[in-house]
Motif scaffolding. Structure first.
Motif, PDB file in Angstrom:
ATOM      1  N   GLU A 282       0.852  -1.237   0.009  1.00 13.67           N
ATOM      2  CA  GLU A 282       0.149  -0.011   0.180  1.00 13.67           C
ATOM      3  C   GLU A 282       0.958   1.266  -0.024  1.00 13.67           C
ATOM      4  OE1 GLU A 282      -3.073  -0.219  -0.764  1.00 13.67           O
ATOM      5  OE2 GLU A 282      -2.887  -2.431  -0.546  1.00 13.67           O
ATOM      6  N   ARG A 283       1.947   1.137   0.811  1.00 17.38           N
ATOM      7  CA  ARG A 283       2.938   2.273   0.836  1.00 17.38           C
ATOM      8  C   ARG A 283       3.453   2.567  -0.760  1.00 17.38           C
ATOM      9  NH1 ARG A 283       8.240   4.046   1.955  1.00 17.38           N
ATOM     10  NH2 ARG A 283       9.180   1.867   1.723  1.00 17.38           N
ATOM     11  N   VAL A 284       3.883   1.526  -1.314  1.00 18.69           N
ATOM     12  CA  VAL A 284       4.582   1.768  -2.517  1.00 18.69           C
ATOM     13  C   VAL A 284       3.600   2.057  -3.520  1.00 18.69           C
ATOM     14  CG1 VAL A 284       5.650   0.430  -4.438  1.00 18.69           C
ATOM     15  CG2 VAL A 284       6.290  -0.035  -2.299  1.00 18.69           C
ATOM     16  N   ARG A 285       2.315   1.606  -3.519  1.00 20.64           N
ATOM     17  CA  ARG A 285       1.267   2.191  -4.523  1.00 20.64           C
ATOM     18  C   ARG A 285       0.851   3.472  -4.137  1.00 20.64           C
ATOM     19  NH1 ARG A 285      -4.659   1.779  -4.581  1.00 20.64           N
ATOM     20  NH2 ARG A 285      -5.380   2.244  -6.810  1.00 20.64           N
ATOM     21  N   ASP A 286       0.699   3.871  -3.069  1.00 16.38           N
ATOM     22  CA  ASP A 286       0.602   5.392  -2.658  1.00 16.38           C
ATOM     23  C   ASP A 286       1.453   6.370  -3.135  1.00 16.38           C
ATOM     24  OD1 ASP A 286      -1.843   4.570  -1.382  1.00 16.38           O
ATOM     25  OD2 ASP A 286      -1.066   4.639   0.553  1.00 16.38           O
ATOM     26  N   LEU A 288       3.574   5.602  -5.743  1.00 20.82           N
ATOM     27  CA  LEU A 288       3.519   5.712  -7.164  1.00 20.82           C
ATOM     28  C   LEU A 288       2.289   6.586  -7.660  1.00 20.82           C
ATOM     29  CD1 LEU A 288       4.352   1.961  -7.825  1.00 20.82           C
ATOM     30  CD2 LEU A 288       5.919   3.923  -8.254  1.00 20.82           C
ATOM     31  N   LEU A 289       1.189   6.192  -6.967  1.00 21.86           N
ATOM     32  CA  LEU A 289       0.045   7.383  -7.449  1.00 21.86           C
ATOM     33  C   LEU A 289       0.387   8.972  -7.053  1.00 21.86           C
ATOM     34  CD1 LEU A 289      -3.117   5.232  -5.566  1.00 21.86           C
ATOM     35  CD2 LEU A 289      -2.541   5.216  -8.142  1.00 21.86           C
ATOM     36  N   ASP A 290       1.139   9.191  -6.116  1.00 23.10           N
ATOM     37  CA  ASP A 290       1.431  10.336  -5.746  1.00 23.10           C
ATOM     38  C   ASP A 290       2.259  11.025  -6.760  1.00 23.10           C
ATOM     39  OD1 ASP A 290      -0.085  10.845  -3.390  1.00 23.10           O
ATOM     40  OD2 ASP A 290       1.688  10.370  -1.973  1.00 23.10           O
ATOM     41  N   ALA A 300      -1.934  -8.569  -4.082  1.00 23.34           N
ATOM     42  CA  ALA A 300      -0.737  -9.510  -4.071  1.00 23.34           C
ATOM     43  C   ALA A 300       0.392  -8.923  -3.761  1.00 23.34           C
ATOM     44  CB  ALA A 300      -0.799  -9.887  -5.445  1.00 23.34           C
ATOM     45  N   ASN A 301       1.481  -9.782  -3.669  1.00 25.16           N
ATOM     46  CA  ASN A 301       2.872  -8.902  -3.235  1.00 25.16           C
ATOM     47  C   ASN A 301       3.649  -8.392  -4.510  1.00 25.16           C
ATOM     48  OD1 ASN A 301       3.743 -11.470  -4.491  1.00 25.16           O
ATOM     49  ND2 ASN A 301       5.528 -11.804  -3.243  1.00 25.16           N
ATOM     50  N   PHE A 302       2.703  -7.739  -5.265  1.00 28.54           N
ATOM     51  CA  PHE A 302       3.184  -6.916  -6.373  1.00 28.54           C
ATOM     52  C   PHE A 302       2.391  -5.868  -6.739  1.00 28.54           C
ATOM     53  CE2 PHE A 302       1.503 -10.808  -7.944  1.00 28.54           C
ATOM     54  CZ  PHE A 302       0.581 -10.283  -8.553  1.00 28.54           C
ATOM     55  N   VAL A 303       2.829  -5.122  -7.540  1.00 27.84           N
ATOM     56  CA  VAL A 303       1.764  -3.743  -8.206  1.00 27.84           C
ATOM     57  C   VAL A 303       2.313  -3.755  -9.799  1.00 27.84           C
ATOM     58  CG1 VAL A 303       1.599  -2.350  -6.073  1.00 27.84           C
ATOM     59  CG2 VAL A 303       3.520  -1.980  -7.636  1.00 27.84           C
ATOM     60  N   LEU A 347      11.287   3.265  -5.337  1.00 22.64           N
ATOM     61  CA  LEU A 347      10.537   4.671  -5.499  1.00 22.64           C
ATOM     62  C   LEU A 347      11.240   5.569  -5.954  1.00 22.64           C
ATOM     63  CD1 LEU A 347       8.106   4.158  -2.145  1.00 22.64           C
ATOM     64  CD2 LEU A 347       7.354   4.445  -4.885  1.00 22.64           C
ATOM     65  N   VAL A 348      12.735   5.545  -5.684  1.00 21.27           N
ATOM     66  CA  VAL A 348      13.583   6.640  -6.070  1.00 21.27           C
ATOM     67  C   VAL A 348      13.760   6.384  -7.418  1.00 21.27           C
ATOM     68  CG1 VAL A 348      16.153   7.363  -6.013  1.00 21.27           C
ATOM     69  CG2 VAL A 348      14.938   6.810  -3.939  1.00 21.27           C
ATOM     70  N   ALA A 349      14.013   5.213  -7.748  1.00 23.30           N
ATOM     71  CA  ALA A 349      14.191   4.841  -9.421  1.00 23.30           C
ATOM     72  C   ALA A 349      12.714   5.303 -10.196  1.00 23.30           C
ATOM     73  CB  ALA A 349      14.404   3.589  -9.741  1.00 23.30           C
ATOM     74  N   ALA A 350      11.457   5.008  -9.686  1.00 23.55           N
ATOM     75  CA  ALA A 350      10.456   5.670 -10.169  1.00 23.55           C
ATOM     76  C   ALA A 350      10.363   7.005 -10.364  1.00 23.55           C
ATOM     77  CB  ALA A 350       9.013   5.037  -9.621  1.00 23.55           C
ATOM     78  N   THR A 351      10.818   7.991  -9.464  1.00 21.23           N
ATOM     79  CA  THR A 351      10.679   9.190  -9.424  1.00 21.23           C
ATOM     80  C   THR A 351      11.559   9.812 -10.526  1.00 21.23           C
ATOM     81  OG1 THR A 351      10.456   9.258  -6.861  1.00 21.23           O
ATOM     82  CG2 THR A 351      11.164  11.293  -7.852  1.00 21.23           C
ATOM     83  N   SER A 352      13.084   9.304 -10.391  1.00 20.20           N
ATOM     84  CA  SER A 352      13.849   9.770 -11.485  1.00 20.20           C
ATOM     85  C   SER A 352      13.528   9.335 -12.934  1.00 20.20           C
ATOM     86  CB  SER A 352      15.309   9.457 -11.117  1.00 20.20           C
ATOM     87  OG  SER A 352      15.450   8.051 -10.952  1.00 20.20           O
ATOM     88  N   TYR A 353      12.789   8.342 -13.060  1.00 20.00           N
ATOM     89  CA  TYR A 353      12.220   8.062 -14.274  1.00 20.00           C
ATOM     90  C   TYR A 353      11.495   9.343 -14.821  1.00 20.00           C
ATOM     91  CZ  TYR A 353      10.010   6.004 -18.321  1.00 20.00           C
ATOM     92  OH  TYR A 353       9.290   5.736 -19.571  1.00 20.00           O
TER      93      TYR A 353
END
Ligand code: PMP
Length: 356
Positions: A282-286, A288-290, A300-303, A347-353
């Motif tokens: 949930e933390r990772v999803r939130d 990424l949504l942000d 599941a154990n993935f998004v 999350l750092v990688a998803a941000t810099s992408y």
């Protein structure tokens, strides 16, 4: 003379496992981050001293332990070399040449491969726009030639779940000769109470005299034994018996059986780990949504990041950051939830992408 292998294997894709790169964080195969508990390592070590002997082909101690933990009769259970083997055994037990297997797509990659290898016909039913299984279309795809339907709940790779009522309605609509397989490889990560336990659903239907449901579970995910290959199926005694008939003798080895028994005995501790992974999901999803990514709700154990044409670029960007995620070219990226530190790196990688 050259050996002639089956011509139809030429266009069969290989199963593509998640990549491993030394030194990189692997978030590609839906494994759990924690290694085996000390009690499980002890059971593995102890079983390893006996490997000059064949394993118990009926896995009787494991079946009895499962029967106690799940509160089901032992004759309703069949064991397999991973639940992927049980997927194959289910198709082998129900289909002959030309029979049809209906499944959602995209879903677990082994379904089409298994169906083709067994000589059955694949009927793929696209997901909805919101990346969910399309139960109405799946029901419509059933013909007199259909023998089996796979429903992956939650679905791999999208993480999207099916609720109690929609599953019950679907089961009511399916003809009795069609076996519906609820593939619950990720069941232990489900936190939404509206998502039913398939074993409960199946048990109630068996009590009502309906026998066309089977439930698949695995020790690979929540129980952390992916490397040892053990799964199980809960079905009627006659389906479970058919699965034992097509079982490759001795394929669940003695070390795996002992580790699975020890893991069941340590179930409460392992489920605490799963709860932590679900919180991290949930933390990772939130996060990424942000950042503005579209992420369907996952149980599941993935998004799932439905990135379409950006899939390859995102996957490469993660690899540049030493993170391996699973890209499905042209469709999206599946990211396994790791431990907190690994998730932060992702999350750092998803941000810099987004900045590159
Ligand atoms: N079903 C689903 C939906 C899966 O995602 C997987 C593993 N990726 C399996 C079954 C097979 O798991 P195993 O063979 O490791 O039990």
């Amino acid at each position: 003379m050259t050996v002639r292998t089956r011509a139809d294997l030429a266009d069969l894709p290989n199963y593509v496992p998640g990549r491993s790169v030394p030194g990189a964080v692997k978030l590609a195969s839906n494994e759990v981050p924690g290694g085996p508990l000390p009690s499980v390592i002890e059971a593995i070590a102890s079983a390893s001293t006996q490997v000059n002997r064949y394993p118990d082909s009926g896995a009787s101690l494991l079946v009895d332990t499962l029967s106690r933990h799940l509160d089901v009769e032992a004759d309703h259970l069949a064991i397999g070399c991973g639940s992927v083997s049980l997927c194959q055994q289910l198709v082998q037990a129900t289909c002959q040449d030309g029979d049809e297997v209906v499944f959602p797509w995209r879903s677990f990659e082994a379904y089409p491969i298994i169906v083709q290898v067994v000589g059955a016909r694949q009927v793929r039913v696209p997901l909805t726009e919101s990346h969910r299984l399309n139960l109405a279309a799946l029901a419509q795809a059933i013909t007199p030639a259909t023998r089996l339907v796979f429903l992956c709940n939650p679905n791999n790779p999208t993480g999207t779940p099916l609720g109690r009522e929609e599953i019950e309605d679907f089961l009511d609509r399916v003809p009795e000769h069609v076996l519906v397989v609820l593939d619950e490889a990720y069941r232990e990560f489900v936190t939404d109470p509206g998502i039913p336990d398939g074993i409960e659903v199946a048990r109630r239907r068996f009590e009502a005299g309906r026998d066309n449901v089977a439930v698949l579970r695995t020790f690979s995910k929540a129980y952390g034994l992916a490397g040892l290959r053990v799964g199980y199926c809960y079905a009627t005694p006659s389906v479970a018996q058919a699965l034992r008939k097509v079982y490759l003798p001795f394929s669940v080895n003695a070390v795996a059986q002992a580790a699975a028994v020890a893991s069941l005995e340590a179930r409460d501790e392992l489920l605490v780990r799963c709860a932590e992974i679900s919180r991290e999901r949930e933390r990772v999803r939130d996060g990424l949504l942000d950042l503005g990514y579209e992420i369907p709700p996952s149980q599941a154990n993935f998004v799932w990041l439905p990135l379409g044409e950006d899939t390859a670029a995102f996957t490469e960007h993660c690899l540049d950051h030493k993170i391996i995620v699973r890209g499905f070219p042209g469709e999206g990226v599946r990211v396994t939830i790791g431990d907190r530190e690994e998730n932060d790196l992702f999350l750092v990688a998803a941000t810099s992408y987004l900045e590159h």
